[in-house]
Design an enzyme around this catalytic site. Structure first.
Site, mmCIF file in Angstrom:
data_model
loop_
_atom_site.group_PDB
_atom_site.id
_atom_site.type_symbol
_atom_site.label_atom_id
_atom_site.label_comp_id
_atom_site.label_asym_id
_atom_site.label_seq_id
_atom_site.Cartn_x
_atom_site.Cartn_y
_atom_site.Cartn_z
ATOM 1 C CE1 TYR A 52 85.315 -1.991 52.882
ATOM 2 C CE2 TYR A 52 85.933 -0.847 54.898
ATOM 3 C CZ TYR A 52 85.138 -0.953 53.761
ATOM 4 O OH TYR A 52 84.166 -0.025 53.506
ATOM 5 C CG PHE A 73 96.577 -11.156 66.943
ATOM 6 C CD1 PHE A 73 97.015 -12.410 67.335
ATOM 7 C CD2 PHE A 73 97.017 -10.059 67.666
ATOM 8 C CE1 PHE A 73 97.864 -12.570 68.422
ATOM 9 C CE2 PHE A 73 97.868 -10.207 68.757
ATOM 10 C CZ PHE A 73 98.290 -11.464 69.131
ATOM 11 C CE1 TYR A 223 84.815 6.877 55.830
ATOM 12 C CE2 TYR A 223 85.391 8.036 57.847
ATOM 13 C CZ TYR A 223 84.468 7.719 56.859
ATOM 14 O OH TYR A 223 83.214 8.266 56.890
ATOM 15 C CE1 TYR A 233 88.628 6.718 61.064
ATOM 16 C CE2 TYR A 233 89.946 7.934 59.472
ATOM 17 C CZ TYR A 233 89.573 6.743 60.048
ATOM 18 O OH TYR A 233 90.172 5.576 59.623
HETATM 19 P P1 NAI Z 1 88.398 -5.278 61.329
HETATM 20 O O1 NAI Z 1 88.493 -5.072 62.789
HETATM 21 O O2 NAI Z 1 87.169 -5.922 60.783
HETATM 22 O O3 NAI Z 1 89.638 -6.192 60.818
HETATM 23 C C1 NAI Z 1 90.925 -6.094 61.330
HETATM 24 C C2 NAI Z 1 91.765 -7.291 60.926
HETATM 25 O O4 NAI Z 1 93.081 -7.111 61.457
HETATM 26 C C3 NAI Z 1 91.268 -8.640 61.473
HETATM 27 O O5 NAI Z 1 91.503 -9.637 60.513
HETATM 28 C C4 NAI Z 1 92.196 -8.878 62.679
HETATM 29 O O6 NAI Z 1 92.370 -10.243 63.022
HETATM 30 C C5 NAI Z 1 93.474 -8.289 62.146
HETATM 31 N N1 NAI Z 1 94.450 -7.930 63.166
HETATM 32 C C6 NAI Z 1 94.338 -7.009 64.163
HETATM 33 N N2 NAI Z 1 95.491 -6.960 64.881
HETATM 34 C C7 NAI Z 1 96.334 -7.862 64.323
HETATM 35 C C8 NAI Z 1 97.651 -8.265 64.603
HETATM 36 N N3 NAI Z 1 98.368 -7.741 65.593
HETATM 37 N N4 NAI Z 1 98.193 -9.246 63.830
HETATM 38 C C9 NAI Z 1 97.478 -9.832 62.825
HETATM 39 N N5 NAI Z 1 96.245 -9.455 62.497
HETATM 40 C C10 NAI Z 1 95.672 -8.490 63.242
HETATM 41 O O7 NAI Z 1 88.666 -3.881 60.667
HETATM 42 P P2 NAI Z 1 88.278 -3.171 59.291
HETATM 43 O O8 NAI Z 1 87.265 -2.137 59.564
HETATM 44 O O9 NAI Z 1 88.045 -4.153 58.216
HETATM 45 O O10 NAI Z 1 89.620 -2.371 59.010
HETATM 46 C C11 NAI Z 1 90.606 -2.779 58.093
HETATM 47 C C12 NAI Z 1 91.272 -1.540 57.520
HETATM 48 O O11 NAI Z 1 90.291 -0.789 56.798
HETATM 49 C C13 NAI Z 1 91.808 -0.589 58.611
HETATM 50 O O12 NAI Z 1 93.020 -0.029 58.152
HETATM 51 C C14 NAI Z 1 90.732 0.473 58.706
HETATM 52 O O13 NAI Z 1 91.215 1.692 59.193
HETATM 53 C C15 NAI Z 1 90.329 0.561 57.249
HETATM 54 N N6 NAI Z 1 89.016 1.201 56.990
HETATM 55 C C16 NAI Z 1 87.891 0.836 57.696
HETATM 56 C C17 NAI Z 1 86.687 1.512 57.480
HETATM 57 C C18 NAI Z 1 85.446 1.171 58.239
HETATM 58 O O14 NAI Z 1 84.519 1.988 58.257
HETATM 59 N N7 NAI Z 1 85.348 0.027 58.840
HETATM 60 C C19 NAI Z 1 86.571 2.592 56.471
HETATM 61 C C20 NAI Z 1 87.778 2.790 55.710
HETATM 62 C C21 NAI Z 1 88.958 2.143 56.005
#
Ligand code: NAI
Length: 387
Positions: A52, A73, A223, A233
């Site tokens: 996202y 990261f 979510y 969840y």
């Molecule tokens: P993802 O794993 O694709 O992206 C995570 C991002 O965070 C990446 O850019 C990663 O490099 C960065 N990151 C992780 N640890 C870090 C750190 N210590 N310092 C700097 N950057 C760091 O995850 P996604 O699914 O896009 O999740 C993003 C948000 O959206 C989260 O809050 C998640 O809970 C929320 N979300 C996700 C859903 C899904 O179904 N995938 C649904 C609704 C919300």
């Protein structure tokens, strides 16, 4: 080097540089096709390299013409192992943004740390003056706070054992999985990692450094999902963190009322990302949901969600929220007709019919695409530079 996917459970340990570039390109093309979006012009995305966050950055840059700073990261390649997908995504994003004259800088490091916050603030002050939109899209397994304590997030229930159907990704069988309850300490640790404390810290730090505009907007992602997954969840450890994230949005609004800074939580759709594939029981729900939403022609990926969010709900003139003030990008996922179909399938799904009843192929397609694999126009037989 010839780069092939190496899948272990819900993770792939390799990433294809050209395939990651293809994935970024396709998202950019999608955004450009839809035309201009009226969004703020100086944007900071924390968690900008995958899922996202990356889709938000692409939407702001290529839809809104925004200058973007991204924080992530990601692992670099050591010449033998490939880098992580977010590393290649970010490099591709920067190259493609620069080609169009868009400002794009990225900081690869721990967003929870003071050092990275200071580094980002220095770049903002030097290159932008102030940011007017901050997206907080971290999904992290752990966080080390400034006093040196490391907290580990867990995906568990908060009350009792939860047993339900689960899809074994390695052999496509459906069996039962049991998720055990977390201890009080594990709940608190998950809230520390995935709650809103660090979001508040970012906004406070930006404000203190005079690096955020009056009336700026900030947004984090949450979510909710169906009742079926509530134990793991919504009412689970991650749900507790998301409640904290929501409370933090209210806190930010209160703290920075005078500057007009506005914080929103957007409740997004369930999608296969590196973060979400790790949650037990949930992938089976995803695969069924994909099938139902695709059949109804309302399936969206990260980029479709983010363009609709920016265009219609956040910067479309009036911010569209529910009664709690949250933006609901899960509006289509949670539609009664969608959920009814999903639950009917859930009840009857088993090892014998999973390939027919769920979009197993679509799930894996998204999974491989995340790591830059299985794009029909990428030559995977060709040697690629992995550095
Ligand atoms: P993802 O794993 O694709 O992206 C995570 C991002 O965070 C990446 O850019 C990663 O490099 C960065 N990151 C992780 N640890 C870090 C750190 N210590 N310092 C700097 N950057 C760091 O995850 P996604 O699914 O896009 O999740 C993003 C948000 O959206 C989260 O809050 C998640 O809970 C929320 N979300 C996700 C859903 C899904 O179904 N995938 C649904 C609704 C919300």
């Amino acid at each position: 080097m010839i780069v092939e996917p190496k899948v272990k459970g819900f993770i792939c340990t390799t990433a294809h540089p050209e395939g990651c570039k293809e994935s970024v390109k396709r998202q950019i093309e999608y955004v450009k096709k839809l035309g201009k979006i009226n969004c703020p012009k100086n944007v900071l995305v924390i968690g900008a390299s995958t899922g996202y966050g990356l889709a938000s950055r692409i939407t702001a840059a290529f839809g809104g013409g925004a200058a973007t700073i991204g924080v992530m990261f990601e692992k670099e390649s050591n010449g033998k192992r490939t880098a992580s997908p977010g590393f290649y995504n970010t490099r591709a994003f920067e190259e493609l943004a620069h080609n169009e004259g868009l400002y794009a800088k990225s900081v690869n490091g721990d967003a929870f740390s003071r050092e990275i916050k200071n580094q980002v603030i220095d770049i903002i002050k030097k290159d932008m003056g102030k940011v007017d939109f901050v997206v907080y899209s971290l999904a992290a397994p752990r966080r080390t706070t400034e006093d040196g304590v490391t907290y580990q997030s867990v995906l568990k229930t908060t009350s009792e054992d939860f047993t339900n159907k689960s899809w074994n990704l390695s052999d496509n069988t459906v069996s039962e999985a049991t998720i055990t309850p977390a201890t009080e300490e594990e709940i608190n640790a998950t809230v520390k990692v995935m709650g809103g404390e660090d979001w508040i810290d970012w906004i406070s730090s930006l404000k203190e450094a005079d690096a955020i505009s009056d009336n700026a907007v900030t947004m984090a992602y949450s979510y909710i999902g169906p009742k079926l997954t509530y134990p793991v969840y919504y009412n689970g450890t991650i749900g507790m963190a998301k409640k904290h994230l929501y409370d933090s949005s209210l806190k930010i609004n209160e703290m920075f009322k005078e500057s007009g800074i506005k914080a929103y939580v957007s409740v997004n759709k369930a999608l296969v990302t590196q973060a979400s594939s790790a949650i037990p029981i949930v992938p089976l729900y995803f695969a069924i949901l994909y099938r139902v939403m695709k059949e109804m022609n309302i399936h969206e990926g990260c980029i479709e969600q983010m363009t609709r969010l920016f265009r219609d709900k956040l910067f479309g003139g009036k911010v569209e929220t529910d009664e709690m003030g949250q933006i609901r990008m899960d509006d289509w996922e949670m539609r009664e007709d969608v959920q009814k179909k999903v639950m009917d399938i859930w009840d009857k799904i088993n090892t014998d019919n999973i390939l027919r009843e769920a979009d197993v192929e679509g799930y894996w397609e998204d999974f491989y695409h995340m790591f830059g694999f299985k794009y029909d126009n990428v030559d995977y037989e060709k040697d690629v530079e992995i550095l």
